[in-house]
Design a protein around this motif. Sequence first.
Motif, PDB file in Angstrom:
ATOM      1  N   SER A 162       0.814  -1.224   0.000  1.00 53.88           N
ATOM      2  CA  SER A 162       0.000   0.000   0.000  1.00 53.88           C
ATOM      3  C   SER A 162       0.846   1.273   0.000  1.00 53.88           C
ATOM      4  O   SER A 162       0.317   2.372  -0.121  1.00 53.88           O
ATOM      5  N   ALA A 166      -2.766   5.889  -3.522  1.00 58.33           N
ATOM      6  CA  ALA A 166      -4.041   6.522  -3.198  1.00 58.33           C
ATOM      7  C   ALA A 166      -4.997   5.474  -2.617  1.00 58.33           C
ATOM      8  O   ALA A 166      -4.941   4.307  -3.000  1.00 58.33           O
ATOM      9  N   PRO A 167      -5.876   5.887  -1.691  1.00 61.28           N
ATOM     10  CA  PRO A 167      -6.774   4.931  -1.018  1.00 61.28           C
ATOM     11  C   PRO A 167      -7.551   4.034  -1.989  1.00 61.28           C
ATOM     12  O   PRO A 167      -7.702   2.841  -1.742  1.00 61.28           O
ATOM     13  N   ILE A 170      -5.240   1.433  -3.308  1.00 59.39           N
ATOM     14  CA  ILE A 170      -4.943   0.461  -2.255  1.00 59.39           C
ATOM     15  C   ILE A 170      -6.061  -0.565  -2.170  1.00 59.39           C
ATOM     16  O   ILE A 170      -5.821  -1.770  -2.095  1.00 59.39           O
ATOM     17  N   LYS A 171      -7.288  -0.067  -2.225  1.00 58.47           N
ATOM     18  CA  LYS A 171      -8.448  -0.950  -2.136  1.00 58.47           C
ATOM     19  C   LYS A 171      -8.407  -1.976  -3.275  1.00 58.47           C
ATOM     20  O   LYS A 171      -8.577  -3.169  -3.069  1.00 58.47           O
ATOM     21  N   ASN A 194       0.170  -0.351   7.253  1.00 61.94           N
ATOM     22  CA  ASN A 194      -1.253  -0.072   7.385  1.00 61.94           C
ATOM     23  C   ASN A 194      -1.905  -1.254   8.105  1.00 61.94           C
ATOM     24  O   ASN A 194      -2.451  -2.171   7.492  1.00 61.94           O
ATOM     25  N   LEU A 197      -5.747  -2.286   7.565  1.00 58.39           N
ATOM     26  CA  LEU A 197      -6.021  -2.982   6.317  1.00 58.39           C
ATOM     27  C   LEU A 197      -5.467  -4.399   6.357  1.00 58.39           C
ATOM     28  O   LEU A 197      -6.129  -5.373   5.964  1.00 58.39           O
TER      29      LEU A 197
END
Lengths: 235, 306
Positions: A162, A166-167, A170-171, A194, A197
């Motif tokens: 990650s 950017a979020p 990452i998702k 993280n 997560l």
Amino acid sequence: MLELRGINTYYGKIHALRDVSLSVQEGEIIALIGSNGAGKTTTLMSVSGIIPPSSGEILFKGRAIHDSSPEAIVRLGIAHVPEGRRIFPFLTVMENLSLGAFLRKDRQNIKKDLDTVFDLFPILKNRKDQPGGNLSGGEQQMLAISRAFMARPGLLLLDEPSLGLAPLVIKQIFEIITELNTTKGTTLLLVEQNANLALKTAHRAYVIENGCITLTGKGRELLVHDDVRKAYLGL
Amino acid sequence: MFHDKAGYFFELFIGGLTKGSIYALIALGYTMVYGIIELINFAHGEIYMIGAFTALITAAALTAFGVTHPLVLVSVSGITAVVYASAYGYTLEKVAYKPLRNAPRLSPLISAIGMSIFLQNFVLLAQTSNYIPFPNLIPPLPFLEPVSHIMGTVDFIILCTTAVIMILLTFLIRKTRIGTAMRATAQDKTMARLLGIDVDRIISFTFITGSALAAVGGVMVGSKMGQINFYIGFIAGIKAFTAAVLGGIGSIPGAVLGGLILGWTESFGTGYLTSDYEDVFAFSLLVLILIFKPSGLLGRNTTPKV
């Protein structure tokens, strides 16, 4: 599948890992969490033979690999996506991917795996003739995971997937990681800062502090563990 | 009058091209090794010199055994030179550089200079310091007769051979599995190892390839000059190093471009200005490039984004 028994690893004079023991069963996603400099990356580098441990044992599928060369370890089926992704910047996306399959001889299946990668990440197909250095951070992470996948590993080591992304990206990356585990049966050892997560994704997790494993348990359990919440989740 | 001027220009042009392609051939060895392990292999010129001597000795031995067919002479002595020089290059790396892989960067450099001095003196002791006549391995090609004042047979062979070698080398590096592994190793050794690439083998292969190219250069220069001694590797090595820096050390097209520019600079400089300052032209070029574009003409000085 993978077992570390009391390994000690030195980085020059620094005693980076102290009696680290952990195990990964086939089909699991294991997270290794901890703060900066705790020894997460060193643990992975010890497993892949780049920084061999000075004492202790590493077993993969029952075979001792702590004295093996990185090449031999890759050959046994361990692939490593290192911290910072380390895409070859002046090689094309296609060349980066083909090097993932460097030790494989089964051309037919390599071709098939390449199609799988391009289905999973169409962006890589569109950019296959561009130098890896031209990709964005997220695309490079996709390429790094794909490159490792091209080795068809039994065990995939993932270092900070990650980092710097950017979020939303990452998702997406974590969805792919979970998918690799469920559909391809790839076992994963995941290193993450993280923690939130990582603990949600992993079946089990280990907490590493100053080179020692201090805590272990199911991912969901650690998520609500008081010490973990305070130290790593900022709650 | 005009025709003569144009003819003279063309003669210098061909002369520079021939010279430049030899520089390029040797420069490739410097640049490939630098690309992989960031070492200036100062003993590279000596490998070239050893290649030339091997061809000379092999040709002499063959002649002594009554082999006179030119094609057999050329190919057997050429191949022997390539094999022998490659073995030297391979051993050189194992003995002088590999043990210093993790040492400070100055150490292998000093080791390289040491190997250069050692190999020079080794050949000096074995072959004396006299110039030894190099056998005329290449028979004149009849169809070049009308233009022989501009381009002799040896020049023609040099140009054809280097062109073929460079095409093959480009193919090797751009298209083959080991070539891709070489480029990967040059960019990130740890990552290369994580993908199962045996970096030691890639480094050996690089030394072998570079040495083979140098040996080919040595044989061709021997044929062109007609005599060799133990010292030819030193000057040729420094010139080829200049070519590599000029084009951008680490860059393969750069080595070729640098070699050609250096060859032409020397050829036109000596042809139109004064023949006494051949080396001055070559090294002035080096000084200029180091001042105005230290990364070389095709060199990369950008750090890749991580």
